[in-house]
Design a protein around this motif. Structure first.
Motif, PDB file in Angstrom:
ATOM      1  N   PRO A   1       4.718   4.053  -2.121  1.00 50.75           N
ATOM      2  CA  PRO A   1       5.129   4.278  -0.729  1.00 50.75           C
ATOM      3  C   PRO A   1       6.533   4.857  -0.676  1.00 50.75           C
ATOM      4  CG  PRO A   1       5.343   1.960  -1.278  1.00 50.75           C
ATOM      5  CD  PRO A   1       4.698   2.615  -2.476  1.00 50.75           C
TER       6      PRO A   1
ATOM      7  N   THR B   1       0.826  -1.210   0.000  1.00 50.04           N
ATOM      8  CA  THR B   1       0.000   0.000   0.000  1.00 50.04           C
ATOM      9  C   THR B   1       0.857   1.255   0.000  1.00 50.04           C
ATOM     10  OG1 THR B   1      -0.112   0.205   2.412  1.00 50.04           O
ATOM     11  CG2 THR B   1      -1.727  -1.241   1.362  1.00 50.04           C
ATOM     12  N   THR B   2       0.207   2.365  -0.209  1.00 52.06           N
ATOM     13  CA  THR B   2       0.910   3.655  -0.230  1.00 52.06           C
ATOM     14  C   THR B   2       1.339   4.076   1.161  1.00 52.06           C
ATOM     15  OG1 THR B   2      -0.519   4.274  -2.096  1.00 52.06           O
ATOM     16  CG2 THR B   2       0.745   6.049  -1.042  1.00 52.06           C
ATOM     17  N   HIS B   3       0.519   3.745   2.165  1.00 53.34           N
ATOM     18  CA  HIS B   3       0.803   4.145   3.549  1.00 53.34           C
ATOM     19  C   HIS B   3       0.844   2.894   4.433  1.00 53.34           C
ATOM     20  CE1 HIS B   3       0.090   8.244   2.237  1.00 53.34           C
ATOM     21  NE2 HIS B   3      -1.100   7.878   1.764  1.00 53.34           N
TER      22      HIS B   3
ATOM     23  N   ARG C   1      10.696   7.559  -3.028  1.00 50.68           N
ATOM     24  CA  ARG C   1       9.534   6.703  -3.225  1.00 50.68           C
ATOM     25  C   ARG C   1       9.964   5.434  -3.955  1.00 50.68           C
ATOM     26  NH1 ARG C   1       4.411   8.520  -1.964  1.00 50.68           N
ATOM     27  NH2 ARG C   1       4.277  10.730  -1.424  1.00 50.68           N
TER      28      ARG C   1
ATOM     29  N   GLU D   1       2.577   9.543  -6.606  1.00 48.16           N
ATOM     30  CA  GLU D   1       1.956   9.780  -5.303  1.00 48.16           C
ATOM     31  C   GLU D   1       1.341   8.505  -4.711  1.00 48.16           C
ATOM     32  OE1 GLU D   1      -1.098  11.330  -8.414  1.00 48.16           O
ATOM     33  OE2 GLU D   1       1.085  11.238  -8.128  1.00 48.16           O
ATOM     34  N   ASP D   2       1.156   7.476  -5.527  1.00 49.30           N
ATOM     35  CA  ASP D   2       0.637   6.211  -5.033  1.00 49.30           C
ATOM     36  C   ASP D   2       1.743   5.262  -4.585  1.00 49.30           C
ATOM     37  OD1 ASP D   2      -2.001   6.906  -5.372  1.00 49.30           O
ATOM     38  OD2 ASP D   2      -2.192   6.004  -7.351  1.00 49.30           O
TER      39      ASP D   2
ATOM     40  N   GLY E   1      -6.115   1.364   1.235  1.00 52.33           N
ATOM     41  CA  GLY E   1      -5.079   1.485   0.215  1.00 52.33           C
ATOM     42  C   GLY E   1      -4.777   0.197  -0.527  1.00 52.33           C
TER      43      GLY E   1
ATOM     44  N   LEU F   1      -4.795   0.085  -4.751  1.00 48.02           N
ATOM     45  CA  LEU F   1      -3.708  -0.285  -5.646  1.00 48.02           C
ATOM     46  C   LEU F   1      -4.006  -1.573  -6.404  1.00 48.02           C
ATOM     47  CD1 LEU F   1      -0.425   0.578  -3.709  1.00 48.02           C
ATOM     48  CD2 LEU F   1      -1.843   2.009  -5.187  1.00 48.02           C
TER      49      LEU F   1
END
Length: 720
Positions: free
Chosen positions: A360, A318-320, A369, A357-358, A327, A331
């Motif tokens: 992590p 996930t992103t976070h 990133r 921005e997607d 999330g 994705l």
């Protein structure tokens, strides 16, 4: 000091074979001998806390303080094992998950209820790589609270707290798991001699997941669930979906629970494969002493979470990854994915044309990133129609997803703790859940003596009473505290129709006992047990002894609505040496099956022996069979089984694979018939030693008293 010759030859005076290295033992020299070690696990000699009552001690624990300390630990990153994004949540969740996730439904073994993950082989399974670091991170908390907090409780609590610290509202938590002090050698994990080897060894057909050998659930030796790279390491999400379905079903999860656990488990944390897996050190049990008990030492870690290598798969889902959110679905379903390999060489999937921005951020450097990933099991959630539909439902209702996951997580971590009556602590939920096998409280205010009098006057035979009570109680499993006489589920589906319960005889006996329960205010469950006790007392009297079998009232009667029939189907006995019954011929010898049943009942070798002889003497065999009934006084609780078993005036003549004739040496006449389960008590050296105790001329009273004690133990196994 060594003498001159020893010193000159460089000999060591220590007998290595008896201490640390392997020397040939009985089963090495004679592999076919019956190994009774399964009955000798976790005895009092292994515990440093002899006489200590953990379940009482944990009630005095400052629960809020413990939870606060575990919460603080989540963000206390250590240089020797740096936390991903400064948060140990993902690591602690994996520790709890893999501790609990070894549970399997067929025999109730595995699971997190005893802290077994601290010991080999689990502590050194490839799938548990680097969880030794998680346990060491928890040591300051364990050290602080000492014996009031078991490792088993702390490990699972850490996973619960991890989820809460990242935003999930959990369903609750119960304390009360008592630690073991050496490995559980009674758990069969598979026959392979290689970790994560050819999975086909476990299947009749690897492309038919339901042909996985029982009682196994995991697809490889050394894994908790499925191979994340695909079936036998070959990516194909549709094939993996079927393995996921069967594996999780064998761990007591349905499709919705399986999808929730997969998606919720991968909502946080990451997999580790950013490096060369070949340079890692040996697993803990094979590592050098200088490694402080650690395994998989990574020479390239350099104090950076980014460099960790565990499964070989690399990246977050996930992103976070330190936040409970939606999330994972964003994705997985928001991008197309292509097959690739991690830096460590493992198959995984990467998103096509992902927006920056997607992505992590790097676990160590927040200015960078990095690419997320999915495993074959994650892709299965997308391509399998049933799992996809469930995921769509979750995406449409995030609160429903969170609640479904929280309940499934609670089930995963509490499945082998037993019924809700055993739960301890302020966060123990009050809701009855069907997988807890709920039983209503029973009446304790009735006249026990009056009930026994009615049973005694009912006309039921000793064999009928004893067999019915035994069949009701024998389903108990100390592995996960399921089954037993409480609830009287022997009168409900599926148990009333099990072949081993002799449905026609059972219905006849229940038709006598149920009206007695209704007349006296006792539960049917209590009356069934009391009937067995009456049978034992009558048999003892026929042998010349007046005894009263201990009895604790208060069992309740479960209903069909309280019973998960599909789940209870796994408790069906396929063999019962105590009643001299096999459902069919198995590859495993009948006496091995008897040991398995005995261990699940929590019985010792001597208890098994005395119960066996008593059941034969009382004529409690399945279907009224006379095999092993070495007595002319059937129905009396005598030592005749042992006396005649050890009498050398008879010889044993094989007649079929599991049938023998007991023949008088002088006349050549057949006196009795027997099965392997009967005769092993006279042929195996250990069991014969037990049998000889009861064959002696002075053993009659001891035998009756020992039988009564062992019988009462079985009847009260599930009285929590």
């Amino acid at each position: 000091m060594m003498d001159g010759d020893d010193k000159a030859m460089g000999k060591c005076p220590v007998m290595h074979g008896s201490m640390t290295t392997h020397s040939a033992g009985v089963t090495d020299w004679w592999p076919k001998t019956l190994n009774l070690d399964i009955l000798h696990q976790q005895d009092s000699k292994t515990t440093p806390l002899k006489g200590f009552d953990y379940r009482e001690a944990v009630k005095t624990l400052d629960f809020d303080a413990v939870k606060a300390d575990v919460t603080a630990l989540m963000t206390d990153s250590q240089d020797w094992w740096p936390a991903d994004w400064g948060h140990y949540g993902g690591l602690m969740i994996r520790l709890a998950w893999h501790s609990a996730g070894s549970y399997r439904l067929m025999d109730g073994r595995g699971g997190g209820g005893a802290g077994n993950i601290r010991f080999a082989p689990l502590n050194s399974w490839p799938d548990n790589g680097n969880l030794d670091k998680a346990r060491r991170l928890l040591w300051p908390v364990k050290k602080k609270y000492g014996n009031k907090l078991s490792w088993a409780d702390l490990i699972l609590l850490a996973g619960n707290v991890a989820y809460e610290s990242m935003g999930l509202k959990t369903f609750g938590f119960s304390f009360g798991r008592e630690d073991i002090w050496h490995p559980e050698k009674d758990v069969y994990w598979g026959s392979e001699q290689e970790f994560v080897g050819d999975a086909a060894q476990r299947y009749e057909d690897i492309m038919k997941p339901d042909t996985l050998a029982n009682p196994l659930a995991a697809v490889h030796m050394g894994l908790i669930y499925v191979n994340p790279e695909g079936v036998n390491g070959q990516p194909n999400p549709l094939n993996t979906a079927e393995q996921v379905r069967v594996t999780f079903a064998r761990m007591a999860m349905n499709d919705e629970e399986t999808a929730a656990l997969t998606c919720g488990g991968h909502t946080v944390g990451k997999a580790h494969g950013n490096g060369d897996a070949s340079v890692l050190g040996a697993e803990p049990e094979a590592a050098g002493i200088e490694n402080q008990g650690f395994g998989w030492v990574n020479p390239n870690l350099g104090g950076k979470a980014t460099n960790a290598v565990t499964s070989g798969i690399e990246g977050a889902w996930t992103t976070h990854p330190t936040k409970w959110d939606m999330g994972y679905f964003k994705l997985l379903f928001g991008y197309d994915w292509e097959l690739t390999k991690s830096p460590a060489g493992a198959w995984q999937y990467r998103p096509i044309d992902i927006r920056e921005e997607d992505m992590p951020v790097d676990p160590t450097d927040p200015t960078k990133r990095v690419m997320p990933m999915m495993t074959d099991a994650d892709m299965a959630m997308k391509v399998d129609p049933a799992y996809n539909a469930i995921c769509q439902k979750f995406m449409a209702d995030p609160e429903y997803f969170a609640d479904t996951f929280a309940r499934a997580w609670f089930k995963l971590t509490h499945r082998d703790l037993g019924p809700r009556a055993r739960y301890i602590g302020p966060e123990a939920p009050q809701e009855d859940l069907i997988w807890q096998d709920p039983v209503p409280a029973g009446n304790t205010g009735y006249d026990v003596a009056a009930v026994k009098a009615k049973i005694a006057a009912s006309g039921l035979s000793v064999a009928d009473m004893v067999a019915t009570a035994w069949d009701s109680a024998r389903t108990f499993r100390q592995s996960d505290l399921r089954g037993g006489a409480n609830g009287a589920r022997i009168r409900l589906a599926p148990q009333k129709d099990w072949e081993g319960n002799e449905p026609a005889r059972l219905a006849r006996v229940l038709s006598v006992l149920e009206p007695i329960a209704a007349e006296t205010g006792a539960s049917v469950a209590d009356v069934i047990v009391l009937a067995g006790n009456v049978g034992v007392e009558q048999a003892a009297k026929a042998a010349g002894f007046d005894v009263t079998v201990p009895f604790q009232p208060g069992r309740g009667d479960a209903t069909d609505e309280m019973t998960d029939a599909d789940s209870f189907a796994w408790l069906e006995p396929l063999a019962d040496g105590y009643r001299n019954w096999l459902k069919k011929d198995f590859d495993v010898a009948a006496e091995e099956l008897m040991l398995d049943r005995t261990q699940l009942l929590g019985l010792t070798g001597p208890e098994m022996t005395v119960l066996m002889g008593g059941m034969r003497a009382m004529g409690a065999n399945y279907g009224g069979s006379k095999h092993g009934v070495f007595t002319d006084r059937e129905g009396a609780l005598t030592t005749d089984f042992f006396v005649n078993l050890t009498d050398m005036s008879y010889k044993w003549v094989p007649k079929a694979s599991n049938l023998y004739e007991i023949v008088d040496r002088k006349s050549g006449a057949t006196k009795w018939t027997a099965t392997r389960v009967d005769l092993v008590f006279g042929s195996n050296s250990i069991l014969r030693a037990y049998a000889e105790v009861y064959a002696q001329d002075d053993a009659a009273e001891k035998f009756v008293n020992d039988f009564v004690a062992a019988w009462a133990k079985v009847m009260h196994n599930d009285m929590f």
